[in-house]
Enzyme design. Structure first.
Site, PDB file in Angstrom:
ATOM      1  N   GLY A  12       0.885  -1.250   0.013  1.00 48.15           N
ATOM      2  CA  GLY A  12      -0.063  -0.099  -0.071  1.00 48.15           C
ATOM      3  C   GLY A  12       0.885   1.179  -0.038  1.00 48.15           C
ATOM      4  O   GLY A  12       1.946   1.233  -0.186  1.00 48.15           O
ATOM      5  N   VAL A  14       2.346   2.836   2.533  1.00 48.69           N
ATOM      6  CA  VAL A  14       3.523   2.640   3.322  1.00 48.69           C
ATOM      7  C   VAL A  14       4.433   1.696   2.801  1.00 48.69           C
ATOM      8  O   VAL A  14       5.541   2.103   2.796  1.00 48.69           O
ATOM      9  CB  VAL A  14       2.769   2.241   4.590  1.00 48.69           C
ATOM     10  CG1 VAL A  14       4.187   1.985   5.502  1.00 48.69           C
ATOM     11  CG2 VAL A  14       2.114   3.297   5.337  1.00 48.69           C
ATOM     12  N   ARG A  39      -1.237 -11.418  -2.706  1.00 45.48           N
ATOM     13  CA  ARG A  39      -1.500 -12.234  -3.990  1.00 45.48           C
ATOM     14  C   ARG A  39       0.012 -11.758  -5.038  1.00 45.48           C
ATOM     15  O   ARG A  39       0.246 -10.672  -4.659  1.00 45.48           O
ATOM     16  CB  ARG A  39      -2.602 -12.148  -4.655  1.00 45.48           C
ATOM     17  CG  ARG A  39      -2.857 -10.934  -4.944  1.00 45.48           C
ATOM     18  CD  ARG A  39      -4.321 -10.603  -5.536  1.00 45.48           C
ATOM     19  NE  ARG A  39      -4.785  -9.130  -5.194  1.00 45.48           N
ATOM     20  CZ  ARG A  39      -4.353  -8.225  -6.152  1.00 45.48           C
ATOM     21  NH1 ARG A  39      -3.656  -8.592  -7.439  1.00 45.48           N
ATOM     22  NH2 ARG A  39      -4.349  -6.984  -5.999  1.00 45.48           N
ATOM     23  N   ARG A 100       2.074  -2.754  19.662  1.00 40.67           N
ATOM     24  CA  ARG A 100       2.846  -1.593  20.040  1.00 40.67           C
ATOM     25  C   ARG A 100       3.046  -1.244  21.495  1.00 40.67           C
ATOM     26  O   ARG A 100       3.982  -0.767  22.056  1.00 40.67           O
ATOM     27  CB  ARG A 100       2.197  -0.223  19.263  1.00 40.67           C
ATOM     28  CG  ARG A 100       2.517  -0.151  17.870  1.00 40.67           C
ATOM     29  CD  ARG A 100       1.836   1.214  17.534  1.00 40.67           C
ATOM     30  NE  ARG A 100       2.002   1.512  16.212  1.00 40.67           N
ATOM     31  CZ  ARG A 100       0.804   2.051  15.216  1.00 40.67           C
ATOM     32  NH1 ARG A 100      -0.200   2.279  15.958  1.00 40.67           N
ATOM     33  NH2 ARG A 100       1.082   1.985  14.116  1.00 40.67           N
ATOM     34  N   CYS A 129       1.199   7.379  12.961  1.00 41.97           N
ATOM     35  CA  CYS A 129       1.718   8.300  12.417  1.00 41.97           C
ATOM     36  C   CYS A 129       1.566   9.688  13.109  1.00 41.97           C
ATOM     37  O   CYS A 129       2.668  10.356  13.345  1.00 41.97           O
ATOM     38  CB  CYS A 129       1.076   8.353  10.853  1.00 41.97           C
ATOM     39  SG  CYS A 129      -0.658   8.027  11.052  1.00 41.97           S
ATOM     40  N   LYS A 215      -4.539   5.724  21.273  1.00 40.90           N
ATOM     41  CA  LYS A 215      -3.434   5.353  20.787  1.00 40.90           C
ATOM     42  C   LYS A 215      -2.359   6.523  20.971  1.00 40.90           C
ATOM     43  O   LYS A 215      -1.410   6.255  21.392  1.00 40.90           O
ATOM     44  CB  LYS A 215      -3.695   5.203  19.158  1.00 40.90           C
ATOM     45  CG  LYS A 215      -3.598   3.872  18.588  1.00 40.90           C
ATOM     46  CD  LYS A 215      -3.623   3.507  17.328  1.00 40.90           C
ATOM     47  CE  LYS A 215      -4.557   2.485  16.747  1.00 40.90           C
ATOM     48  NZ  LYS A 215      -4.221   2.764  15.108  1.00 40.90           N
ATOM     49  N   HIS A 244      -0.287  15.044   7.900  1.00 41.83           N
ATOM     50  CA  HIS A 244      -1.209  15.334   9.041  1.00 41.83           C
ATOM     51  C   HIS A 244      -0.464  16.520   9.746  1.00 41.83           C
ATOM     52  O   HIS A 244       0.398  16.687   9.925  1.00 41.83           O
ATOM     53  CB  HIS A 244      -0.838  14.251   9.963  1.00 41.83           C
ATOM     54  CG  HIS A 244      -1.527  12.908  10.055  1.00 41.83           C
ATOM     55  ND1 HIS A 244      -2.228  12.570   8.633  1.00 41.83           N
ATOM     56  CD2 HIS A 244      -1.547  11.454  10.427  1.00 41.83           C
ATOM     57  CE1 HIS A 244      -2.672  11.172   8.438  1.00 41.83           C
ATOM     58  NE2 HIS A 244      -2.219  10.783   9.704  1.00 41.83           N
TER      59      HIS A 244
HETATM   60  N1  LIG Z   1      -1.058   4.983   5.893  1.00 41.17           N
HETATM   61  C1  LIG Z   1      -0.561   5.681   7.169  1.00 41.17           C
HETATM   62  O1  LIG Z   1      -0.564   6.978   7.061  1.00 41.17           O
HETATM   63  C2  LIG Z   1      -0.002   4.804   8.026  1.00 41.17           C
HETATM   64  C3  LIG Z   1       0.939   5.544   9.040  1.00 41.17           C
HETATM   65  C4  LIG Z   1       1.406   4.704  10.095  1.00 41.17           C
HETATM   66  C5  LIG Z   1       1.373   3.328  10.040  1.00 41.17           C
HETATM   67  N2  LIG Z   1       0.496   2.719   9.075  1.00 41.17           N
HETATM   68  C6  LIG Z   1       0.339   1.331   9.226  1.00 41.17           C
HETATM   69  O2  LIG Z   1       1.161   0.669   7.988  1.00 41.17           O
HETATM   70  C7  LIG Z   1       0.611  -0.196   7.773  1.00 41.17           C
HETATM   71  C8  LIG Z   1       0.182  -0.007   6.157  1.00 41.17           C
HETATM   72  O3  LIG Z   1      -0.338   0.856   5.893  1.00 41.17           O
HETATM   73  P1  LIG Z   1      -1.082   1.314   4.280  1.00 41.17           P
HETATM   74  O4  LIG Z   1      -1.758   2.663   4.664  1.00 41.17           O
HETATM   75  O5  LIG Z   1       0.047   1.136   3.401  1.00 41.17           O
HETATM   76  O6  LIG Z   1      -2.093  -0.021   4.373  1.00 41.17           O
HETATM   77  P2  LIG Z   1      -3.027  -0.579   2.905  1.00 41.17           P
HETATM   78  O7  LIG Z   1      -3.072   0.425   2.084  1.00 41.17           O
HETATM   79  O8  LIG Z   1      -4.124  -1.133   3.195  1.00 41.17           O
HETATM   80  O9  LIG Z   1      -2.020  -1.454   2.208  1.00 41.17           O
HETATM   81  C9  LIG Z   1      -1.933  -3.161   3.045  1.00 41.17           C
HETATM   82  C10 LIG Z   1      -0.841  -3.938   2.404  1.00 41.17           C
HETATM   83  O10 LIG Z   1      -0.962  -5.073   3.289  1.00 41.17           O
HETATM   84  C11 LIG Z   1      -1.039  -6.116   2.496  1.00 41.17           C
HETATM   85  N3  LIG Z   1      -1.531  -7.028   3.313  1.00 41.17           N
HETATM   86  C12 LIG Z   1      -2.639  -6.903   4.106  1.00 41.17           C
HETATM   87  N4  LIG Z   1      -2.753  -7.969   4.911  1.00 41.17           N
HETATM   88  C13 LIG Z   1      -1.967  -8.893   4.424  1.00 41.17           C
HETATM   89  C14 LIG Z   1      -1.436 -10.307   4.800  1.00 41.17           C
HETATM   90  N5  LIG Z   1      -2.130 -11.080   5.878  1.00 41.17           N
HETATM   91  N6  LIG Z   1      -0.395 -10.854   4.548  1.00 41.17           N
HETATM   92  C15 LIG Z   1       0.445 -10.137   3.556  1.00 41.17           C
HETATM   93  N7  LIG Z   1       0.033  -9.076   2.947  1.00 41.17           N
HETATM   94  C16 LIG Z   1      -1.027  -8.351   3.584  1.00 41.17           C
HETATM   95  C17 LIG Z   1      -2.112  -5.950   1.253  1.00 41.17           C
HETATM   96  O11 LIG Z   1      -1.805  -6.744   0.265  1.00 41.17           O
HETATM   97  P3  LIG Z   1      -2.772  -6.663  -1.142  1.00 41.17           P
HETATM   98  O12 LIG Z   1      -2.335  -5.391  -1.783  1.00 41.17           O
HETATM   99  O13 LIG Z   1      -2.165  -7.922  -1.742  1.00 41.17           O
HETATM  100  O14 LIG Z   1      -4.078  -6.526  -0.600  1.00 41.17           O
HETATM  101  C18 LIG Z   1      -1.573  -4.290   1.154  1.00 41.17           C
HETATM  102  O15 LIG Z   1      -0.676  -4.498   0.122  1.00 41.17           O
HETATM  103  C19 LIG Z   1      -1.075  -0.472   8.474  1.00 41.17           C
HETATM  104  O16 LIG Z   1      -0.600  -1.500   9.469  1.00 41.17           O
HETATM  105  C20 LIG Z   1      -1.014   0.693   8.905  1.00 41.17           C
HETATM  106  O17 LIG Z   1      -1.830   0.723  10.187  1.00 41.17           O
HETATM  107  C21 LIG Z   1      -0.188   3.466   8.029  1.00 41.17           C
END
Ligand SMILES: NC(=O)c1ccc[n+]([C@@H]2O[C@H](COP(=O)([O-])OP(=O)(O)OC[C@H]3O[C@@H](n4cnc5c(N)ncnc54)[C@H](OP(=O)(O)O)[C@@H]3O)[C@@H](O)[C@H]2O)c1
Length: 373
Positions: A12, A14, A39, A100, A129, A215, A244
């Site tokens: 995603g 991140v 996948r 965490r 974040c 959090k 943010h």
């Molecule tokens: N977005 C932010 O601002 C932010 C900031 C700090 C922390 N985070 C944390 O960082 C993480 C990622 O955030 P994001 O915004 O990039 O999320 P996202 O857009 O939902 O992307 C999640 C990714 O993880 C993969 N995934 C999910 N479940 C999985 C599993 N069981 N096994 C393997 N791969 C899996 C998904 O795969 P597919 O593509 O194949 O579906 C997707 O590529 C989250 O935990 C979030 O809480 C996010």
């Protein structure tokens, strides 16, 4: 230095930024980053077409470090695969919130508490974040005058929800521009976000705060090792794609005022990763000139026409020189209380709020010999 073998789980926004940071920051890699998700397919990451493999135990073999950027929860990546990575011999650095607050798991902002990572640590977590940027800005002030109480309100971008959040905001803005009815998926944002602000991020709890707000409380107390630090938060989703902002009111136990705080935050030795953008304009014609502002131009070039004082905003964090920084402005004394100040704080939630932080943790572990190469 010999390279490390690294893996990335999740592609995603991140995961994309982790891929980017690893390239930019020149962490030596002994082999191409092993990228995994739910996948197999090819995906564009940091402008490159990358093979994404379906996650499986064999993919963790021989890895030194795995960056987790999957979703949270029981079906999430680190819950399902974190222990597999460790059993295969890797160090895990996790962006998600599942571990965490576990007492034995370090929750790390490298500028603040890198020493909580020791030779025995195998699993490291990175904060939420909004917590990360607040702690980067507050740590140098806390070292000087000990924080007593924090009142914080956040203005959080749609991408904080992941790729789907950012896409939902883009779609809604498009629908509005075309005069169409705005559609929304309540599993992402509980009402339309375009042209609105929503004081509701993650689930409501029994105490009527949201999970996102609590959090910030628990994570900040853990990072500062200050369980009695008073913290109260209001987390708001705003129609911004990335970045943010936070309005922070902070009261100190010892002497502190806005001028001293500004001096500390401007000192890059005491306040690494902080940039203060705060000051009067020298333009005598302030307010009398209407200007067209090109947001792609160098920062501040146009600002003398529009701002009475310089301050950072979410648009600034997308500029190259600030992408890994925490920007601080509007530093001022709270006129209602002694030793209390207000300030405004901005960071890229996908980079310093997530990807940059985990890559910096790995960099620092390598520097300290905590990851053998
Ligand atoms: N977005 C932010 O601002 C932010 C900031 C700090 C922390 N985070 C944390 O960082 C993480 C990622 O955030 P994001 O915004 O990039 O999320 P996202 O857009 O939902 O992307 C999640 C990714 O993880 C993969 N995934 C999910 N479940 C999985 C599993 N069981 N096994 C393997 N791969 C899996 C998904 O795969 P597919 O593509 O194949 O579906 C997707 O590529 C989250 O935990 C979030 O809480 C996010």
């Amino acid at each position: 230095m010999a390279g490390i073998r690294a893996g990335l789980v999740g592609v995603g926004p991140v995961g994309d930024r982790i891929y980017c940071c690893l390239k930019e920051r020149e962490i030596p890699l002994a082999e191409p980053l092993r990228v995994m998700a739910t996948r197999e397919r090819r995906e564009i990451l940091a402008g490159e077409k990358v093979l994404v493999r379906e996650i499986s135990p064999e993919l963790f073999e021989d890895l030194d470090v795995v960056f987790f950027a999957g979703r949270e929860g029981a079906k999430g990546a680190s819950v399902q695969w974190g222990s597999t990575a460790i059993e295969a011999g890797a160090y895990v650095i996790d962006n998600g919130g599942d571990y965490r607050l576990e007492p034995d798991v370090p929750l790390v902002v490298p500028e603040v508490n890198m020493d909580t990572v020791t030779a025995d640590t195998r699993f490291i977590t990175s904060p939420n974040c909004s917590t990360t940027q607040m702690c980067v800005a507050l740590a140098p002030l806390h070292r000087t005058a000990r924080i007593k109480r924090i009142v914080v309100s956040t203005y959080q971008a749609a991408s904080g929800w992941g790729a789907a959040g950012q896409e939902q905001l883009q779609a809604q803005l498009g629908q509005l521009a075309q005069g169409q009815t705005v559609e929304f998926d309540p599993c992402i944002f509980c009402r339309p976000l375009a042209l609105d602000c929503i004081p509701h991020i993650d689930a409501f709890l029994d105490n009527l705060y949201t999970k996102e707000e609590m959090k910030m409380v628990y994570e900040t107390q853990k990072i500062f090792e200050a369980p009695d630090m008073g913290i109260t938060a209001t987390a708001v989703r705003v129609p911004v794609e990335i970045g943010h902002s936070e309005s922070i009111n902070v009261e100190f136990a010892d002497d502190m005022d806005a001028a001293t705080a500004t001096e500390i935050l401007q000192d890059c030795k005491q306040s690494p990763s902080v940039v203060v953008i705060d000051g009067p304009t020298s333009d005598p014609n302030y307010g009398t000139v209407r200007a067209k502002v090109d947001l792609n131009r160098e920062p501040w070039a146009d600002h003398r026409y529009i701002d009475e004082r310089a301050y950072p905003s979410q648009a600034d964090i997308l500029r190259e020189q600030y992408k890994d920084q925490v920007l601080v402005g509007r530093v001022r004394d709270d006129v209602t209380r002694p030793n209390t100040i207000n300030f405004w704080c901005v960071a890229d939630n996908l980079r310093k709020g997530a990807a940059t932080n985990v890559v910096q943790i790995a960099e620092e572990m390598l520097k300290r010999g905590l990851i053998p190469t």
